[in-house]
Design a protein around this motif. Structure first.
Motif, PDB file in Angstrom:
ATOM      1  N   TYR A  46      -6.055   0.637  -4.245  1.00  0.00           N
ATOM      2  CA  TYR A  46      -5.423   1.777  -3.574  1.00  0.00           C
ATOM      3  C   TYR A  46      -5.473   2.985  -4.490  1.00  0.00           C
ATOM      4  O   TYR A  46      -5.177   2.880  -5.681  1.00  0.00           O
ATOM      5  CB  TYR A  46      -3.940   1.495  -3.286  1.00  0.00           C
ATOM      6  CG  TYR A  46      -3.694   0.292  -2.412  1.00  0.00           C
ATOM      7  CD1 TYR A  46      -4.329   0.163  -1.171  1.00  0.00           C
ATOM      8  CD2 TYR A  46      -2.793  -0.690  -2.810  1.00  0.00           C
ATOM      9  CE1 TYR A  46      -4.082  -0.940  -0.364  1.00  0.00           C
ATOM     10  CE2 TYR A  46      -2.535  -1.779  -2.008  1.00  0.00           C
ATOM     11  CZ  TYR A  46      -3.183  -1.902  -0.783  1.00  0.00           C
ATOM     12  OH  TYR A  46      -2.934  -2.975  -0.001  1.00  0.00           O
TER      13      TYR A  46
ATOM     14  N   LYS B 251       0.825  -1.190   0.000  1.00  0.00           N
ATOM     15  CA  LYS B 251       0.000   0.000   0.000  1.00  0.00           C
ATOM     16  C   LYS B 251       0.869   1.254   0.000  1.00  0.00           C
ATOM     17  O   LYS B 251       1.740   1.409   0.846  1.00  0.00           O
ATOM     18  CB  LYS B 251      -0.875   0.028   1.244  1.00  0.00           C
ATOM     19  CG  LYS B 251      -1.898   1.133   1.223  1.00  0.00           C
ATOM     20  CD  LYS B 251      -2.642   1.220   2.523  1.00  0.00           C
ATOM     21  CE  LYS B 251      -1.933   2.061   3.554  1.00  0.00           C
ATOM     22  NZ  LYS B 251      -1.939   3.495   3.303  1.00  0.00           N
TER      23      LYS B 251
ATOM     24  N   ASN C 162      -4.896  -2.251   6.526  1.00  0.00           N
ATOM     25  CA  ASN C 162      -4.817  -0.920   5.956  1.00  0.00           C
ATOM     26  C   ASN C 162      -5.105   0.162   6.984  1.00  0.00           C
ATOM     27  O   ASN C 162      -4.543   1.236   6.940  1.00  0.00           O
ATOM     28  CB  ASN C 162      -5.786  -0.796   4.788  1.00  0.00           C
ATOM     29  CG  ASN C 162      -5.255  -1.539   3.579  1.00  0.00           C
ATOM     30  OD1 ASN C 162      -4.119  -1.325   3.189  1.00  0.00           O
ATOM     31  ND2 ASN C 162      -6.051  -2.436   3.034  1.00  0.00           N
TER      32      ASN C 162
END
Length: 908
Positions: A834, A819, A902
RNA sequence: GGGCACUUAGCUCAGUUGGUUAGAGCGCAUGCCUCACAUGCAUGAGGUCAGAGGUUCAAUUCCUCUAGUGCCCACCA
């Protein structure tokens, strides 16, 4: 470049032109073509006094869809139009017209009056037929029929004579429903019950004998209860139940009818209800069906107290000449004065009303003609019971059968002038010789036949006595006595015509529920009796059109939405599509004007999508065979997807139409064309629009969609189809005679559809991020798809450009990626999306968004976990369901993990 | 009195033979006149599927009852 469509879509411009062309080319007409299978339906003949209302618009749109669909499927398609003469309604209309000129029908005399009606009919009687054309109805106008036409009239006479000779038509003096305003008898179906708030009046009838009225203080009374006091003028008895202890010993006494001071018998009958009123029933044989039955049983006199206009006649003493309702009030006053009125109480009861003028119907003893229905009903019951005739929706079967099991004889004579006059003649000499014997059921069995001659044409002389003094019965037949023959009389019966043989039995009958008894049931009986076969295979009963408050639309209520106004405002196709798409099978429709925007917008969408395609089409590229092309060419993923979706939709639409589920058919086309073809496919292929494969698929899908849409929206599809480049030359140049698209099942792929769904979700996820973060459409963003299954890389890379375009992303990376810093995250199945938003991200906001998502998934996981841990479920549910559940759970678990990861890493 | 339908999002309604996360149109919120379409495009908010019970591993879906709404039929005067 192909032909172009005008920028603005104007429905009115195209409607008249197309319709005229179809009609001129003879596309509506069908003949007995031995090389094709017939498909025929007959129109429920609208009343000639009528104008097109929403009920017709729905009814005729449904029929037109069926007919156009079948025509495209290469049936020899006959849709027979016509009107019925609507005896009472039409006579009323013409009488009103004469009244404006200060004339009455009797001033003109019968012949002149009927001439006037014909004149009126020439002028106005086909209004509704012309209006049907505005709807786009593809009726076979060459065969337009009218119930008073020569051929149909002949079949009416033929039927009357046959039934008479079979002993199924008789004349008798019975209680019938009498409309005092129309001054004619009505059938039971023509008398419509409406609940009214009335009064139940209790009245004292003095008992004769010592102590009777005026004889002293201990006078004795019996109290009767009635809702119609005025009918007491025709009373001949008082009935009590033999079990009623209150009236013991009364049987042998006499009762005095107040006002007229007539002596009345007291009779005992078990059908008198002990609980109603006082348990004593006043008996008025000439004005009440129950009392009439009692009079026959107990040999009572029948005294008619009313004239044809429901004023009291000479039998009513001082009340003679008074209207029935005035008489009611006046009698109550007199009874009160005499101290014979006991009380009144509110009483709600059903009262018959004339179905044409809504006047309260008067039950009245009257000599009329009847059809014996039981023998006719039997085969008609069987035909439905054993499934030769099917009702859609099925529940109407029961309604039909219940009515048929309890069918009663049909009063067919009407005391009006407009209609088929009874083919009944009276030899005056024979009638005179028979004296009064001919009257009424009291006479011996066949006495009424004395002097009666039934024949299609007027006999020269009486076959019995040779007298030439012969008169025709003045009455005419119930309009339904001609309508019930419609499915075969219109094809030339009683002649054995070629078209009768070819088109009968017809395939479907489309109508509203109001008319099941009037028309549908009787047509089945007539078909079985005179053709020896069912008149149609399917009966589709659609709902009633109501306004938004649920009241039936009617002119008198002023709540009508005029279909012609809607056509003017929105166009015919819009009207048709809207009304069909909101009408679920057999459910009533609640209409408001705004609902027509749905169809208008859709027509506009079709127009614009077509315009866009035409603007980009290279005619030389599209002349290929789709099946070959599909096999040979390396079609793109979206190409295969839209083909799959088209053929799935096509299959579903065909199935729905076969099952009379018109709204589902319409809605699935709408969904496909707008939200799949336009919103996704066209948007996707804008990048490759000049390539041959895109050209071919765009063209094929559009062209086939137009054909699929044609039965629903005939005009806009014709107009666009005319502008499409032709694949081959020759053939008929109209979409309405093109074949229905052939279902190519091999192009349907559930796998492709599922994969596209996946891609759509990814695009939506990116758009969502854009929207949530309020990013200007012009701002460039990038996206990273972190994938976990290697095969996804290939699939997604192939459509990377499309994803970029649809989600307005400038750079997209597909593969295994960590990420990036400061990015928004979305999880689509097992893929993480993303979107790096350096400097734009508000971490707290993003956290909140992700947490919300997390909570949702968490809840779902919990519910699935509990299900999966239930042994009963895992052991008893089908394996595939269990597997699906556990797969889904795995997916959810993965998603939630990713979200949590995340979340943790959000700031890094 | 008998029969039939209906009750799902703010409104009007769909919901295939019981089975993953219940849909649409309109309305609403937010952002867009993106070169087919503002009669448009995108994103979103909004539902204890009338209430209670039952059958089932599983019910918006099948059964029973209750409440409300609508329609049809019927000779309690």
């Amino acid at each position: 470049m192909a032909d172009e469509l005008p920028k603005a879509y104007d429905p009115h411009d195209v409607e008249d032109r197309s319709y005229k062309k179809w009609e001129e080319k003879g596309y509506f007409h069908a003949s007995s073509n031995p090389n094709k299978k017939p498909y025929s339906i007959v129109i429920p003949p609208p009343n000639i006094t009528g104008i097109l209302h929403m009920g017709h618009a729905l009814n005729d749109t449904i029929q037109d869809i069926l007919v156009r669909f079948k025509r495209m499927q290469d049936f020899e398609t006959e849709w027979m139009p016509g009107t019925d003469h609507a005896g009472i309604a039409t006579q009323n209309v013409v009488e009103r017209k004469l009244a404006k000129e200060g004339k009455k029908r009797h001033d003109l005399g019968r012949e002149k009056f009927v001439e006037e009606v014909w004149k009126w009919r020439e002028e106005y009687g086909s209004t509704i037929i012309r209006q049907l054309k505005k709807l786009g109805a593809s009726c076979d106008w060459q065969r337009t029929r009218f119930t008073m036409d020569e051929g149909l009239s002949d079949s009416v006479l033929e039927v009357f004579v046959r039934l008479y000779e079979k002993g199924l038509i008789y004349r008798g003096n019975y209680i019938i429903n009498w409309c005092p305003r129309c001054q004619t008898a009505l059938s039971d179906e023509e008398s419509q019950h409406k609940d009214l708030d009335g009064m139940l009046y209790y009245i004292k009838y003095p008992v004769k004998g010592p102590g009777a009225r005026g004889q002293g203080p201990d006078e004795e009374f019996i109290v009767v209860a009635t809702t119609r006091p005025e009918t007491m003028l025709g009373d001949v008895a008082v009935a009590i139940n033999p079990k009623d202890k209150r009236y013991k010993g009364l049987k042998d006494k006499k009762v005095i009818l107040p006002i007229l001071e007539r002596e009345l018998k007291v009779i005992e009958d078990t059908m008198v209800d002990l609980k109603f009123g006082t348990g004593a029933l006043k008996v008025t044989p000439a004005h009440d069906p129950v009392d009439f039955g009692l009079s026959l049983k107990h040999g009572l006199e029948q005294i008619n107290i009313m004239n044809d206009d429901a004023t009291i006649n000479a039998n009513g003493g001082d009340y003679e000449g008074m209207d029935r309702f005035e008489a009611r009030e006046a009698i109550l006053v007199e009874l009160k004065e005499r101290g014979l009125f006991v009380k009144s109480e509110a009483h709600r009861h059903a009262v018959g009303h004339c179905y044409r003028c809504h006047t309260v119907v008067e039950p009245r003893l009257s000599p009329q003609w009847f059809v014996k229905m039981k023998p006719l009903a039997e085969p008609a019951i069987k035909a439905v019971e054993d499934g030769r005739i099917k009702f859609y929706p099925e529940r109407w079967t029961k309604v039909y059968l219940d009515w048929m099991y309890n069918i009663r004889d049909w009063c067919i004579s009407r005391q009006i002038w407009w209609g088929h006059r009874l083919p009944v003649y009276y030899c005056k000499q024979c009638v005179a010789g028979a004296g009064s014997r001919g009257q009424g059921p009291g006479a011996s069995k066949d006495d009424w036949k004395t002097g009666v001659i039934v024949a299609k044409t007027k006999p020269e002389k009486c076959p019995k006595c040779g007298s030439t003094d012969i008169e025709q019965d003045p009455d005419v037949l119930d309009t339904w006595f001609s309508s019930w023959l419609w499915p075969f009389s219109t094809f030339g019966w009683p002649n054995k015509t070629e078209e009768l043989k070819y088109f009968y039995p017809t395939n479907a009958l489309v109508t509203a529920q109001e008319i099941i008894f009037f028309w549908v049931a009787r047509m089945i009986m007539a078909g079985m009796e005179f053709m020896g076969d069912i008149p149609f295979k399917d009966v589709y009963i659609h709902g009633t059109v109501r306004d938004i408050t649920g009241t039936k639309m009617s002119k008198s209520l002023g709540n009508v939405i005029d279909p012609l106004d809607m056509i003017k405002k929105y166009g015919t196709d819009a009207l048709r599509f809207s009304i069909i798409s909101i009408t679920a099978q057999g459910q009533d429709v609640f209409l408001s004007e705004g609902k027509f925007e749905l169809g208008r917008n859709f027509a506009n969408k079709i127009w614009n999508a077509s315009r866009f395609i035409l603007m980009n089409l290279k005619p030389e590229d599209i002349r290929v065979d789709l099946c070959e092309f599909f096999k040979k060419e390396d079609l793109s993923f979206p190409d295969r997807w839209i083909l799959s979706r088209f053929y799935s939709t096509l299959g579903y639409v065909g199935k729905c139409l076969d099952e009379y589920k018109f709204n589902e058919a319409a809605n699935s086309i709408y969904e496909f064309f707008w939200h799949e073809f336009c919103d996704w496919y066209i948007e996707m292929v804008k990048l490759s629009i000049t390539e041959k494969r895109t050209q071919v698929i765009l063209y094929k899908i559009l062209e086939k969609s137009l054909r699929m849409l044609h039965p629903f929206m005939p005009f806009v599809t014709e107009e666009i189809w005319q502008k499409l480049p032709r694949e081959r030359s020759g053939g008929d140049d109209s979409i309405m005679v093109q074949p229905w698209p052939h279902l190519q099942s091999q192009m349907i792929s559930g796998d492709t559809e599922a994969k596209m769904q996946h891609m759509i979700e990814i695009v939506t996820a990116i758009r969502n991020i854009r929207s949530v973060w309020n990013i200007d459409p012009k701002t460039t963003i990038n996206a990273i798809l972190n994938i976990h299954k290697p095969e996804d890389e290939k699939i997604l890379s192939d459509v990377a450009d499309i994803i970029r375009k649809l989600s307005r992303v400038s750079d997209i990376k597909i593969g295994k990626f960590p990420k990036p810093k400061s990015s928004a995250v979305s999880v689509v199945r097992d893929i993480e999306v993303y979107v790096p938003l350096e400097g734009l991200i508000d971490f707290e906001k993003e956290k909140a968004r992700i947490k919300k998502e997390e909570a949702r998934i968490d809840k779902e996981i919990a519910s699935i976990t509990s299900r999966l841990s239930d042994e009963n479920f895992t052991s008893k549910a089908p394996e595939e369901i269990v597997k699906k559940q556990s797969d889904y759970k795995e997916e959810l678990v993965l998603q939630i993990q990713k979200l949590r990861d995340n979340l943790k890493n959000l700031d890094k």
